[in-house]
Design a protein around this motif. Structure first.
Motif, short mmCIF file in Angstrom:
data_model
loop_
_atom_site.label_atom_id
_atom_site.label_comp_id
_atom_site.label_asym_id
_atom_site.label_seq_id
_atom_site.Cartn_x
_atom_site.Cartn_y
_atom_site.Cartn_z
N TYR A 59 16.85 -44.75 14.06
CA TYR A 59 16.23 -45.66 13.31
C TYR A 59 16.91 -45.95 11.95
CZ TYR A 59 14.53 -41.52 11.13
OH TYR A 59 14.53 -40.37 10.55
N ILE A 60 16.58 -47.51 11.64
CA ILE A 60 17.26 -47.54 10.21
C ILE A 60 16.12 -48.19 9.37
CG2 ILE A 60 18.79 -49.29 8.60
CD1 ILE A 60 20.66 -49.24 11.28
N VAL A 61 15.96 -47.80 8.20
CA VAL A 61 14.91 -48.36 7.34
C VAL A 61 15.46 -48.91 6.11
CG1 VAL A 61 12.74 -47.85 6.04
CG2 VAL A 61 13.13 -46.20 7.97
N TYR A 62 15.21 -50.14 6.09
CA TYR A 62 15.81 -51.02 4.93
C TYR A 62 15.22 -50.87 3.67
CZ TYR A 62 18.43 -52.98 9.06
OH TYR A 62 19.31 -53.13 10.18
N SER A 63 15.92 -51.24 2.56
CA SER A 63 14.90 -51.19 1.29
C SER A 63 14.00 -52.18 1.26
CB SER A 63 16.22 -51.41 0.44
OG SER A 63 17.33 -50.75 0.40
N VAL A 64 13.27 -51.81 0.22
CA VAL A 64 12.04 -52.54 -0.05
C VAL A 64 12.56 -53.79 -0.97
CG1 VAL A 64 10.08 -52.89 -1.68
CG2 VAL A 64 10.63 -50.73 -0.64
N THR A 65 12.08 -55.20 -0.33
CA THR A 65 12.32 -56.44 -0.91
C THR A 65 11.25 -57.33 -1.09
OG1 THR A 65 12.66 -57.23 1.21
CG2 THR A 65 14.83 -56.26 0.10
N PRO A 66 11.24 -58.31 -1.96
CA PRO A 66 10.11 -59.11 -1.99
C PRO A 66 9.65 -60.08 -0.58
CG PRO A 66 11.57 -59.38 -4.02
CD PRO A 66 12.40 -58.62 -2.94
N ILE A 67 8.68 -60.07 -0.21
CA ILE A 67 8.45 -60.71 1.00
C ILE A 67 7.09 -61.54 0.93
CG2 ILE A 67 7.65 -60.42 3.52
CD1 ILE A 67 9.16 -57.96 3.74
N LYS A 68 7.29 -62.67 0.84
CA LYS A 68 6.31 -63.84 0.56
C LYS A 68 5.61 -63.51 -0.95
CE LYS A 68 4.92 -64.56 5.42
NZ LYS A 68 3.73 -64.56 6.38
N SER A 69 4.39 -63.15 -1.06
CA SER A 69 3.87 -62.96 -2.20
C SER A 69 3.58 -61.58 -2.82
CB SER A 69 2.31 -63.58 -2.15
OG SER A 69 1.49 -62.93 -1.36
N GLY A 70 4.31 -60.57 -2.02
CA GLY A 70 4.31 -59.03 -2.33
C GLY A 70 5.71 -58.54 -1.89
N GLY A 74 2.95 -56.65 2.77
CA GLY A 74 1.98 -56.96 1.96
C GLY A 74 1.23 -56.13 0.96
N PHE A 75 2.49 -55.39 0.34
CA PHE A 75 2.07 -54.59 -0.65
C PHE A 75 2.15 -55.29 -1.96
CE2 PHE A 75 4.10 -52.13 2.74
CZ PHE A 75 3.10 -51.17 2.93
N LYS A 76 1.28 -55.02 -2.87
CA LYS A 76 1.17 -55.78 -4.03
C LYS A 76 2.24 -55.55 -5.22
CE LYS A 76 -3.80 -56.77 -3.65
NZ LYS A 76 -5.20 -56.89 -4.40
N THR A 77 2.69 -54.08 -4.91
CA THR A 77 3.66 -53.84 -6.00
C THR A 77 4.73 -53.18 -5.36
OG1 THR A 77 2.67 -51.58 -6.49
CG2 THR A 77 1.75 -53.28 -7.65
N LYS A 78 5.90 -53.12 -5.87
CA LYS A 78 7.03 -52.53 -5.53
C LYS A 78 6.99 -50.99 -5.26
CE LYS A 78 12.23 -52.85 -5.94
NZ LYS A 78 13.51 -53.41 -6.79
N THR A 79 6.24 -50.32 -6.03
CA THR A 79 5.84 -48.89 -6.10
C THR A 79 5.20 -48.62 -4.78
OG1 THR A 79 5.87 -48.74 -8.40
CG2 THR A 79 4.86 -46.83 -7.29
N LEU A 80 3.95 -49.29 -4.37
CA LEU A 80 3.31 -49.06 -3.53
C LEU A 80 4.21 -49.24 -2.21
CD1 LEU A 80 -0.12 -50.96 -4.01
CD2 LEU A 80 0.49 -48.31 -3.89
N ALA A 81 5.05 -50.33 -2.23
CA ALA A 81 5.74 -50.41 -0.95
C ALA A 81 6.84 -49.38 -0.67
CB ALA A 81 6.53 -51.65 -1.24
N LYS A 82 7.50 -48.78 -1.92
CA LYS A 82 8.42 -47.45 -1.82
C LYS A 82 7.84 -46.43 -1.31
CE LYS A 82 11.79 -48.92 -5.24
NZ LYS A 82 12.39 -48.53 -6.51
#
Length: 462
Positions: free
Chosen positions: A13-24, A45-53
């Motif tokens: 598997y490969i997990v890519y870095s967090v990026t802006p997607i649509k409004s989150g 669908g994560f509101k903040t970058k921290t939650l996405a990480k």
């Protein structure tokens, strides 16, 4: 079918870095399968970058631990339809398939079918068990079996991350069922006297052979229907049970027109493939039936179905498992027999073996059980069950059924003194210095026959 599991397993598997997607914010996951194919899934669908990480770190851990949910949007209803029809059905006999189908479509799906598989938790499973248990305890037990098995499969295939059914128990109102235990109820079995009356009365009915096989071999109804003349060792008087007739749920109905319920299928369990001995009376009737079969074959010619079935119509067509019902009901009424099922003749056979002091292991093998514990409400003390004596009951039945023997004696079972002395003689001929299938020779010459055999006879002929 709305859902189907790809049999491929991800191997990398490969997990890519967090990026802006649509409004989150979000990230993508590339799964690499064992056939070198790839698929990309998006988690967003994560509101903040921290939650996405944080979610990205959790996903990496799940992928590493093989708990990652490959199919996150699957509904319970869609999964169980797939699990039953595509995965489980090929391994189930028709009766088991119908029981599973009833539990899934009438209980599991109506209660929890709207949830997503990824969100199932122990609370949902407990709620399911409680609701089903309020209606039927037996169904609740089956539902528990299905949930444990199916969620284990779902975890293995990446549909859920954990088996939510683990350690979830049925409510206390559901009484535990002892593992693989068969209880023989004496009130639902026949005595020797009743067996004799039944055999004699059925002589002129189409189910005579079915009754003989059921009483004298303890075979299941579907096994009796599957007997062929080619299954007999006529020299050694043995019958090799290797099939039953029933419905194969994996065959399309259009391929089984006219034979839906009389298809040749495997025995109920591997131990159902077994060899049983044939008594004198049964052997003679098999030869008589074989002669009638040959006459009908010659009579009907091309219209005759020559598949060698013993239980068949005049034109050789096999019988279905309900074909005996009309005649069986009439015989019970005419003979004033207990209102028992035809299958209870099998239990009668097991009961008579117990009363004749057969070893429990021997009874299990004769009945085609794998490892069942057989109990009898009268014989609570298992010390009363002695060494294997695999031919005693057959000779005992032969000795009390009205029959002309080789030296011209017609046995009168209504004469207690005569039947007792003759039965003892047959018993002695059978058990003294006989080598049995378990590899030892046991000398029964010193057995006190009066105390050992008389109670059995007195009970049924008093």
């Amino acid at each position: 079918m709305a859902f189907k599991i790809d049999k491929k397993q991800y191997v990398d598997y490969i997990v890519y870095s967090v990026t802006p997607i649509k409004s989150g914010y979000g990230f993508r996951v590339k799964l690499i399968f064992d056939d070198e194919s790839e698929t990309i899934q998006q988690r967003s669908g994560f509101k903040t970058k921290t939650l996405a990480k944080k979610e990205r770190e959790t996903t990496i851990a799940q992928l590493f631990n093989k708990t990652y949910i490959v199919y996150p949007n699957v509904k319970v209803e869609d999964f169980y339809e797939y699990w039953l029809e595509e995965y489980k059905k090929p391994d189930l006999k028709y009766g088991s398939y119908m029981a599973y189908r009833n539990a899934i479509y009438n209980y599991i799906i109506p209660i929890i079918g709207g949830y997503k598989m990824a969100t199932l938790n122990k609370g949902h499973i407990q709620k399911l068990y409680n609701k089903v248990a309020q209606q039927y305890q037996s169904v609740a037990r089956l539902v528990k079996t299905i949930m444990n098995c199916s969620l284990g499969y779902a975890k293995d295939k990446g549909v859920v991350s954990v088996n939510a059914a683990t350690d979830v128990n049925l409510p206390k109102c559901v009484k535990p069922k002892e593992y693989r235990k068969i209880v023989i109820d004496k009130s639902k079995t026949l005595s020797i006297r009743q067996c004799i009356e039944l055999i004699k009365a059925s002589k002129e009915t189409p189910i005579y052979m079915q009754i003989l096989f059921a009483i004298l071999t303890g075979m299941r109804t579907s096994e009796v229907l599957g007997i062929k003349y080619t299954d007999f060792d006529y020299t050694n008087r043995k019958l090799y049970i290797q099939r039953q007739l029933g419905v194969d749920p994996n065959k399309p109905e259009e391929e089984t027109v006219g034979r839906r319920s009389t298809q040749e299928i495997d025995t109920k369990t591997p131990s159902g493939n077994r060899c049983v001995g044939i008594t004198d009376i049964l052997f003679e009737e098999i030869l008589n039936a074989r002669n009638e079969y040959s006459l009908n074959k010659e009579k009907y010619g091309k219209d005759f179905n020559d598949e060698q079935f013993v239980i068949c119509s005049k034109k050789g067509k096999p019988r279905c498992r309900t074909s005996h019902n009309k005649y069986w009901k009439k015989l019970k009424k005419d003979l004033n027999l207990p209102d028992i099922k035809f299958h209870d003749l099998r239990h009668t056979y097991g009961t008579l073996l117990l009363k004749a002091n057969f070893n429990l292991k021997a009874i299990s093998e004769l009945l085609g059980h794998a490892s069942e514990i057989i109990t009898y409400d009268v014989y609570i003390d298992k010390d009363e069950i002695v060494y294997d004596c695999l031919d005693v009951l057959d000779d005992y039945i032969d000795s009390i059924v009205e029959k002309e023997y080789e030296y011209g004696h017609i046995f009168d079972y209504t004469n207690e003194e005569e039947q007792y002395s003759y039965a003892v003689e047959m018993y002695m001929d059978t058990i003294i210095d006989r080598e049995y299938q378990y590899g030892y020779v046991f000398n029964y010459a010193d057995i006190d026959l009066e105390s050992h055999f008389s109670p059995l006879l007195k009970e049924d002929f008093a």
